[in-house]
Design an enzyme around this catalytic site. Sequence first.
Site, mmCIF file in Angstrom:
data_model
loop_
_atom_site.group_PDB
_atom_site.id
_atom_site.type_symbol
_atom_site.label_atom_id
_atom_site.label_comp_id
_atom_site.label_asym_id
_atom_site.label_seq_id
_atom_site.Cartn_x
_atom_site.Cartn_y
_atom_site.Cartn_z
ATOM 1 N N HIS A 1 1.687 -32.595 8.811
ATOM 2 C CA HIS A 1 3.089 -32.999 8.916
ATOM 3 C C HIS A 1 3.648 -32.609 10.279
ATOM 4 O O HIS A 1 4.245 -33.440 10.978
ATOM 5 C CB HIS A 1 3.885 -32.325 7.797
ATOM 6 N N GLU A 2 3.469 -31.350 10.666
ATOM 7 C CA GLU A 2 4.065 -30.877 11.921
ATOM 8 C C GLU A 2 3.485 -31.604 13.131
ATOM 9 O O GLU A 2 4.227 -32.034 14.027
ATOM 10 C CB GLU A 2 3.867 -29.367 12.065
ATOM 11 N N HIS B 1 4.851 -35.053 13.779
ATOM 12 C CA HIS B 1 6.115 -35.138 14.521
ATOM 13 C C HIS B 1 5.827 -35.396 15.998
ATOM 14 O O HIS B 1 6.556 -36.148 16.660
ATOM 15 C CB HIS B 1 6.909 -33.842 14.379
ATOM 16 N N TYR C 1 16.106 -37.894 15.408
ATOM 17 C CA TYR C 1 16.065 -37.035 14.226
ATOM 18 C C TYR C 1 17.426 -36.918 13.538
ATOM 19 O O TYR C 1 17.874 -35.832 13.194
ATOM 20 C CB TYR C 1 15.552 -35.659 14.653
ATOM 21 N N GLU D 1 10.881 -37.998 9.385
ATOM 22 C CA GLU D 1 10.371 -37.027 8.414
ATOM 23 C C GLU D 1 9.342 -37.664 7.479
ATOM 24 O O GLU D 1 8.306 -37.072 7.179
ATOM 25 C CB GLU D 1 11.515 -36.448 7.595
ATOM 26 N N ASP E 1 20.629 -34.944 4.910
ATOM 27 C CA ASP E 1 19.612 -34.240 5.682
ATOM 28 C C ASP E 1 18.367 -35.126 5.749
ATOM 29 O O ASP E 1 17.985 -35.757 4.761
ATOM 30 C CB ASP E 1 19.287 -32.908 4.988
ATOM 31 N N HIS F 1 15.331 -34.541 5.670
ATOM 32 C CA HIS F 1 14.259 -34.216 4.731
ATOM 33 C C HIS F 1 14.482 -34.877 3.374
ATOM 34 O O HIS F 1 13.546 -35.048 2.598
ATOM 35 C CB HIS F 1 14.159 -32.699 4.545
#
Length: 541
Positions: A358-359, A362, A373, A382, A444, A446
Amino acid sequence: MRAGFLLLGAPLVLLACGTADRPTSLTDETSSLSVEARAALVTRALEGLAQHPELAQAGEGHSFDARGVILDSGGQAHVRLERSYRGLRVLGGDVVTHTASDGALTVSTTLTAPVTLSITPTLSPGDAVAVGTLSFVGLPTGESSAELVVYARSFPARLAYDALVMGVRDDQTPSELHVLVDALSGAVLDSWDAVETGKGGGNGGGSGGGGTPSTPVVGSGKTLYLGTMNMDTLKLGTGGYELRDQTRGNQYTLNLANRTSGGSTFTDADNVWGSSTVLDAATVGTDAHLGEAFTWDYYKNVHGRTGIANDGKGAYSRVHYSRNYVNAFWSDSCFCMTYGDGDGVSYSPLVSLDVAGHEMSHGVTSRTAGLLYSGESGGLNEATSDIFGTAVEFYAANANDLGDYLIGERIFINKPGVALRYMYDPAKDGASKGCWYSGIGSLDVHYSSGVANHLFYLLSEGSNPVNGQPISPTCDGSTVVGIGRAKAEKIWYRALTVYMTSNTNYAGARVATLKAATDLYGAGSAELGGVAAAWTAVSVN
């Protein structure tokens, strides 16, 4: 290689735009192309756009800087361009030109009208920083700046300052907060954080190998989540071993030792790392190191992408960030992943494989579409990380952490089946939304990501899978037949790298994935029909 053109109601003018220091800088997607070949494709795209500026809503004072190139096997070239207006960066103004082998030109853009405005501000940069600082929740460090830009994420475009406020959030997450301040009125137009986290709640380099000759070798890692595994390390000429992978772009892993900066590369005497428990600091390092390796291999072997920026260079990981830190994040400014250890009560270290994928994803997004974002583009950003984090987990096929459509399920202590997010039913986490509605961009990122996560699950597995995967309720009560995860991954990757831009919303993502499915599988294909049906099932029509 960068080139651009300036539209002033005059003949085509080629120029160079010095923008390499921007944190969202994009790289050439087709690294196998020669410099000359890329230059020729860019020139052809710019000439076509100069002849048809209306395709990109371009006009007097608009200039374009080429940021990335993809050449399809069929000869179609896709050139990603960043727009400026009278020398000011245009947020939401980027475009992708698509030039067929016969010269036919189409364009992907979200701008709906040419930018025409005065570039004389009323506020000073200091005023903008002051406004931005008021929006910061946490402790600003004083390292702030303001860049005059054109804000074109909504119509009409407005003159604004991109006020960058640096600091630390209340939950210990470092912050690079961008606050878009109207340069005439001082109103806050938008904001987002360049530090992109793995979970909600926050707002969302190490040293080299040295000069002593060293040798790539294979060590053994006793991980926290993946069992005991072989992994690529480095034998140091001075003796001992380092947690560094020269076979994958010189990726390495740092131990922050519960600090928030600095750190040192993990070293070991016998090349056997960790003990499968958190009592050994190297254990968490092995999970992060293998997360880097699996993510590198997934993008290279599945999508032909060599490294996050597709330049053959590895990122690096930092583990044991701060104390009781329950998050992980990607930062473009360091080109690195950072992982907290959790609180030891409800959460264990956040180095699980899907979080690692996931990271790093990005970073892939920032080097391709550059999805901003905030708003719906932030939710898509996300979701892209959840989609490819999941893909990395399936790709690794590790018996101790089998692929699934749960995000971060391994980091919960003694809570089997609990996860940060549930792609098959986003609302299951109590905050995410699996169905699109007109105000979803205010959530948000997420939580607004749930729409695309839901779409990806339905596209991959369908609403009523027969392979043991969970049933997924659709928003309209329809039944969706999946096309398979491998095809869904290919479609999303192509949509991201070829058709999406920084301001793409959910409606635009539907268009981008339909185009990608047509490119990959044909205009009358079942795959194309599957994409359309899955989007309709999450209320994106």
